[in-house]
Design an enzyme around this catalytic site. Structure first.
Site, PDB file in Angstrom:
ATOM      1  CG  ASP A  58      -5.510  -2.607  12.777  1.00  0.00           C
ATOM      2  OD1 ASP A  58      -5.638  -1.371  12.836  1.00  0.00           O
ATOM      3  OD2 ASP A  58      -4.842  -3.177  11.890  1.00  0.00           O
ATOM      4  CG  ASN A 121       1.323  -6.747   0.686  1.00  0.00           C
ATOM      5  OD1 ASN A 121       1.450  -7.410  -0.340  1.00  0.00           O
ATOM      6  ND2 ASN A 121       2.027  -7.014   1.787  1.00  0.00           N
ATOM      7  N   GLY A 122      -2.292  -6.529   2.348  1.00  0.00           N
ATOM      8  CA  GLY A 122      -3.115  -7.337   3.239  1.00  0.00           C
ATOM      9  C   GLY A 122      -4.572  -7.098   2.866  1.00  0.00           C
ATOM     10  N   GLY A 241      -5.606  -0.108  -1.681  1.00  0.00           N
ATOM     11  CA  GLY A 241      -4.902   0.141  -2.939  1.00  0.00           C
ATOM     12  C   GLY A 241      -5.474  -0.599  -4.137  1.00  0.00           C
ATOM     13  CB  ILE A 242      -6.178  -4.187  -4.764  1.00  0.00           C
ATOM     14  CG1 ILE A 242      -4.698  -4.572  -4.711  1.00  0.00           C
ATOM     15  CG2 ILE A 242      -6.907  -5.023  -5.819  1.00  0.00           C
ATOM     16  CD1 ILE A 242      -4.446  -5.998  -4.224  1.00  0.00           C
ATOM     17  CG  ASN A 245      -5.997   2.901  -7.073  1.00  0.00           C
ATOM     18  OD1 ASN A 245      -6.344   4.016  -7.451  1.00  0.00           O
ATOM     19  ND2 ASN A 245      -5.472   2.692  -5.871  1.00  0.00           N
TER      20      ASN A 245
END
Length: 309
Positions: A58, A121-122, A241-242, A245
């Site tokens: 990462d 979420n992160g 995800g955020i 969407n």
């Protein structure tokens, strides 16, 4: 996927005993992530001793940051003796979506200036110039930077000592609060899930509305800051995800960023850019895009390239 490769690893590598020892040496920088990564590597080695394994870090993508971007303004010995510096995370995602953005815009990656916003979420954002990370929002740990699902993001360093004294607890407990009880969950008091927060906000929940407003405002501030090392923004990329969407969050962020020339196309935003080559802004606007991240594909690509040599 290995979360922390420290300063040693600037790209993906085939795992051997030396690499595994190095990953172990960085456990103190990622105590929640590297140990499970190591356990998985060791288990596969026992079951399939002749199967090559590849570590994709990462942190590797951000090793191109200059020293004035990755160093903290603390005594130099803390960096030299204890590895205290900004490392950055979500590198695989930032690398993938910036490559995809260049393709979609029909431009050479080596001539592009992108801000990539990985929002799940992160959350983290990165300034990527000519295909290389020049700055990012996460630091020594994944706690620094943007507001997240349960993580606070940036906070006054004096907070730890103050709250340890007020709560009569140790610094570890304060860090736990900042990692697990804060962010969207801490502000709303109900959930860390942005979809649920949207429903609550639409129903008039003021704390949910505040959580979403804070998230958008802080992201916009960081995007503007990341424009500094780039000199310009060829595209702002929303992913995760955020990012992929949440129509409302994207709209609010771009409204804050009107100062940088962003003008949202409401129809394209509602369709997540699927009608317009991933672009959600107007023709005369600085470009903003929605790109689905695919870290697994990039990990597989790196592994295949290394193993076939």
């Amino acid at each position: 996927r290995v979360v922390h490769g420290g300063e040693r690893f600037t790209s993906s590598v085939i795992i051997d005993s030396a690499v595994l020892d190095a990953i172990r040496a960085y456990q103190h920088l990622a105590p929640l992530h590297n140990p499970p990564n190591i356990a998985g590597i060791e288990a596969i080695s026992r079951i399939f001793p002749h199967l090559p394994q590849v570590a994709v870090f990462d942190t590797a993508f951000h090793q191109t940051m200059p020293d004035y971007a990755y160093l903290y303004a603390v005594p130099d010995r803390l960096y030299k003796e204890y590895d205290v510096r900004r490392y950055g995370f979500h590198g695989t995602s930032h690398r993938f979506v910036t490559q995809e953005a260049a393709k979609l815009l029909n431009r050479s990656l080596n001539e592009c200036a992108f801000v990539s916003a990985h929002l799940g979420n992160g959350c983290s954002a990165a300034a990527v110039k000519n295909g290389k990370s020049v700055d990012t929002t996460m630091g020594l740990t994944p706690l620094e930077g943007l507001m997240m699902g349960t993580r606070s993001g940036d906070i006054d360093p004096g907070f730890h000592a103050y709250m340890a004294e007020q709560l009569k607890c140790d610094v570890k407990e304060v860090t736990r609060i900042l990692n697990h009880d804060s962010g969207l969950l801490g502000i709303s008091g109900k959930t860390s899930d942005m979809c649920d927060l949207q429903k609550l906000a639409d129903a008039g929940d003021m704390r949910a509305q505040l959580a979403r407003a804070m998230f958008s405002y802080r992201l916009a501030k960081y995007v503007a800051a990341l424009a500094v090392p780039l000199g310009r923004i060829d595209a702002l990329i929303f992913t995760g995800g955020i990012g992929e969407n949440d129509v409302g969050i994207r709209a609010e962020v771009l409204k804050w960023l009107n100062i940088l020339g962003f003008k949202i196309d409401q129809k394209s935003n509602a369709l997540h850019g699927k009608n317009n080559h991933a672009i959600i802004t107007q023709k005369n606007s600085t470009v903003a895009m929605v790109i689905h991240t695919n870290e697994e594909f990039l990990i597989a690509q790196d592994a295949f390239a290394l193993i076939r040599r």
